[in-house]
Design a protein around this motif. Structure first.
Motif, PDB file in Angstrom:
ATOM      1  N   ALA A  10       9.482  55.140  73.420  1.00  0.00           N
ATOM      2  CA  ALA A  10      10.533  56.427  72.867  1.00  0.00           C
ATOM      3  C   ALA A  10      11.925  55.844  72.890  1.00  0.00           C
ATOM      4  CB  ALA A  10      10.526  57.486  73.992  1.00  0.00           C
ATOM      5  N   ARG A  11      12.067  55.032  73.811  1.00  0.00           N
ATOM      6  CA  ARG A  11      13.596  54.264  73.588  1.00  0.00           C
ATOM      7  C   ARG A  11      13.687  53.574  72.443  1.00  0.00           C
ATOM      8  NH1 ARG A  11      16.738  53.456  77.941  1.00  0.00           N
ATOM      9  NH2 ARG A  11      14.932  53.078  79.168  1.00  0.00           N
ATOM     10  N   GLU A  12      12.555  52.651  72.154  1.00  0.00           N
ATOM     11  CA  GLU A  12      12.406  51.935  70.864  1.00  0.00           C
ATOM     12  C   GLU A  12      12.791  52.701  69.578  1.00  0.00           C
ATOM     13  OE1 GLU A  12       9.566  49.150  70.825  1.00  0.00           O
ATOM     14  OE2 GLU A  12      10.436  48.293  73.005  1.00  0.00           O
ATOM     15  N   ARG A  13      11.978  53.646  69.446  1.00  0.00           N
ATOM     16  CA  ARG A  13      11.935  54.680  68.424  1.00  0.00           C
ATOM     17  C   ARG A  13      13.306  55.418  68.014  1.00  0.00           C
ATOM     18  NH1 ARG A  13       6.580  57.837  69.313  1.00  0.00           N
ATOM     19  NH2 ARG A  13       5.864  55.855  68.384  1.00  0.00           N
ATOM     20  N   VAL A  14      13.961  55.876  69.633  1.00  0.00           N
ATOM     21  CA  VAL A  14      15.003  56.559  69.311  1.00  0.00           C
ATOM     22  C   VAL A  14      16.349  55.456  68.801  1.00  0.00           C
ATOM     23  CG1 VAL A  14      17.034  57.684  70.805  1.00  0.00           C
ATOM     24  CG2 VAL A  14      14.748  58.275  70.942  1.00  0.00           C
ATOM     25  N   ALA A  15      16.420  54.405  69.317  1.00  0.00           N
ATOM     26  CA  ALA A  15      17.226  53.275  69.057  1.00  0.00           C
ATOM     27  C   ALA A  15      17.005  52.908  67.637  1.00  0.00           C
ATOM     28  CB  ALA A  15      17.214  52.198  69.835  1.00  0.00           C
ATOM     29  N   ALA A  16      16.016  52.797  67.038  1.00  0.00           N
ATOM     30  CA  ALA A  16      15.650  52.360  65.624  1.00  0.00           C
ATOM     31  C   ALA A  16      16.175  53.674  64.621  1.00  0.00           C
ATOM     32  CB  ALA A  16      14.055  52.082  65.260  1.00  0.00           C
ATOM     33  N   LEU A  72      11.808  63.552  72.356  1.00  0.00           N
ATOM     34  CA  LEU A  72      13.001  62.978  71.462  1.00  0.00           C
ATOM     35  C   LEU A  72      12.358  61.936  70.763  1.00  0.00           C
ATOM     36  CD1 LEU A  72      15.837  63.465  70.496  1.00  0.00           C
ATOM     37  CD2 LEU A  72      16.597  61.455  72.381  1.00  0.00           C
ATOM     38  N   GLY A  73      11.352  61.028  70.959  1.00  0.00           N
ATOM     39  CA  GLY A  73      10.776  60.142  70.232  1.00  0.00           C
ATOM     40  C   GLY A  73      10.190  60.830  69.096  1.00  0.00           C
ATOM     41  N   ALA A  74       9.399  61.845  69.516  1.00  0.00           N
ATOM     42  CA  ALA A  74       8.732  62.620  68.471  1.00  0.00           C
ATOM     43  C   ALA A  74       9.474  63.475  67.441  1.00  0.00           C
ATOM     44  CB  ALA A  74       7.650  63.682  68.969  1.00  0.00           C
ATOM     45  N   ALA A  75      10.867  63.930  68.143  1.00  0.00           N
ATOM     46  CA  ALA A  75      11.857  64.479  67.276  1.00  0.00           C
ATOM     47  C   ALA A  75      12.158  63.482  66.206  1.00  0.00           C
ATOM     48  CB  ALA A  75      12.840  65.077  68.033  1.00  0.00           C
TER      49      ALA A  75
END
Ligand code: PLP
Length: 433
Positions: free
Chosen positions: A93-99, A307-310
């Motif tokens: 999730a952190r990687e997705r949100v950062a990207a 949030l990652g899914a969002a």
């Protein structure tokens, strides 16, 4: 992923319909709109309060439920399979949100919300760096989240808090910024990416560049911007960038702080306890590496997954498309609001500045208090917000006690705007205007 995606949609006979040809058509992805879809005799839910919090697509709700049903365990503690699944989900999730915003996961910290992200900087960076005689420069358009922490810091440290003014168009002046920076005492410049009252989109990269050139650190409050437009924090180049999950189709209880690595490395932790230490003995402790140093206690695990899914959903829509959709809708809304007698909007004027405005508009109506405006809208099934919008100094600057505010999301379309206008016109009649 279950989504309707971008659909070409013609709106026959509506002025400016061509601009809306790439409108998003995603309302069916948001289960809340099935609650009262507006069938015969039923009032559709007209949600024009995404600036307060967004509605959630089914993929986010399902991601949360799926995580809690099948992968729930605490993170960074267990060695059993379930714990490793939770670790993997949280890290992913952190990687997705950062990207999503062009940031490095190592310098992407999960917090409770944007408010906590800004407080983290005010406490961890501010208490160490701001000294008596220094200045913190913010703007008159700040949400209390990006104002009160600096007031408290400055009072505590004997520093001065100065403001960039908001002009009649609802915009900041780069000349005033330069003049303030030239005084040589500014330690920090903190400013909104998009104002939650005026809708103004500020020239954030330019402000951050000028702050850096003058030796000041910059912090951007991106709470309203990240949900609405492509944001690349590396490209903007500020030292800190804060935003909040619940306005970006994610769950409540999670915010994000992106920080410059060198600064985060030097800063002391904001909160201390479990999860953020390298080692502890009876008298002292050492801190874990980034980003964990700033994530004391059990973090918002399921919320991060949500949030990652969002952001994955928003990526699927394409943030350029989200911006185009909301911009076209705002053009239409400003045009229609202009047809309501006695209504005055604040912020960048309708024309030619849709480019300088995000997906919200605040307004007042002659002879009707903003709270009555919101109440009249509520009776017509239209959700808008009224009040000071957590920006009391800005209300003073605008010379109003409160405004009504309509804000859009990916799921809105012109029918929502039409319902708002109808409610406002009917309301005027109720008030004998
Ligand atoms: C511009 C702006 N900054 C900060 C915040 C605070 O967000 P949160 O309450 O999620 O911390 C808001 C919320 O309304 C906002 O609009």
């Amino acid at each position: 992923m279950a989504m309707s995606g971008v659909a070409a949609r013609e709106i026959a006979g509506v002025p400016g319909a061509a601009k809306a040809a790439s409108a998003l058509d995603v309302r069916a992805d948001f289960p809340i709109f099935a609650r009262n879809p507006g069938g015969p005799g039923e009032r559709a839910l007209v949600y024009l309060d995404s600036g307060a919090t967004s509605q959630k697509p089914a993929v986010v709700i399902e991601a949360l439920a799926e995580h809690l049903r099948h992968h729930n365990a605490n993170v960074h503690r267990g060695v059993y399979a379930l714990a490793r699944e939770a670790d993997a989900a949280y890290d992913a999730a952190r990687e997705r949100v950062a990207a999503f915003v062009g940031a490095n996961p190592r310098t992407t910290i999960f917090t409770k919300n944007a408010t906590e992200a800004i407080n983290l900087v005010a406490y961890s960076w501010g208490r160490a760096e701001v000294k008596p005689g220094d200045a913190v420069l913010i703007t008159q358009m700040e949400h209390h989240a990006n104002l009160v922490p600096w007031q408290v810091l400055c009072a505590e440290r004997g520093a001065s808090l100065r403001y960039l003014e908001v002009d009649e168009q609802g915009e900041l002046s780069l000349e005033q910024l330069d003049a303030e920076l030239a005084r040589g005492d500014v330690k920090l410049v903190a400013f909104a990416h998009t104002s939650n009252v005026l809708g103004t989109i500020n020239p954030v990269a330019e402000i951050a560049t000028r702050a850096r050139a003058a030796g000041a650190v910059s912090l951007i409050d991106g709470a309203q911007a990240v949900p609405q437009m492509p944001v690349d924090v590396a490209e903007i180049g500020a030292d800190f960038y804060a935003w909040t999950g619940h306005k970006a189709l994610g769950p409540t209880g999670i915010g994000v702080l992106h920080g410059r690595g060198e600064l985060l490395e030097e800063m002391q932790p904001f909160l201390t306890g479990g999860g953020m230490i390298a080692s502890v003995d009876f008298q002292r402790a050492t801190w874990d590496e980034l980003p964990y140093k700033f994530e004391a206690g059990t973090p918002p695990i399921a919320e991060a997954v949500g949030l990652g899914a969002a952001v994955e959903y928003l990526d699927g829509l394409g943030m350029e498309n989200v911006r185009a959709h909301e911009r076209a809708l705002m053009e239409y809304m400003l045009e229609r609001l202009g047809q309501v007698p006695g209504l005055r909007t604040v912020g960048p004027p309708a024309s030619p500045s849709a480019e300088r405005r995000g997906g919200l508009v605040s307004f007042t109506m002659e002879g009707i208090h903003p709270h009555d405006v919101a109440e009249m809208c509520a009776r017509a099934g239209v959700c808008v917000r009224a009040g000071h919008h957590c920006a009391q100094p800005l209300m003073r600057r605008l010379g109003v006690a409160a405004t009504a505010r309509a804000s859009v999301g990916v799921y809105n379309d012109r029918t929502d705007v039409d319902a708002l206008i109808e409610a406002l016109i009917q309301g005027r009649e109720v008030f004998g205007l």
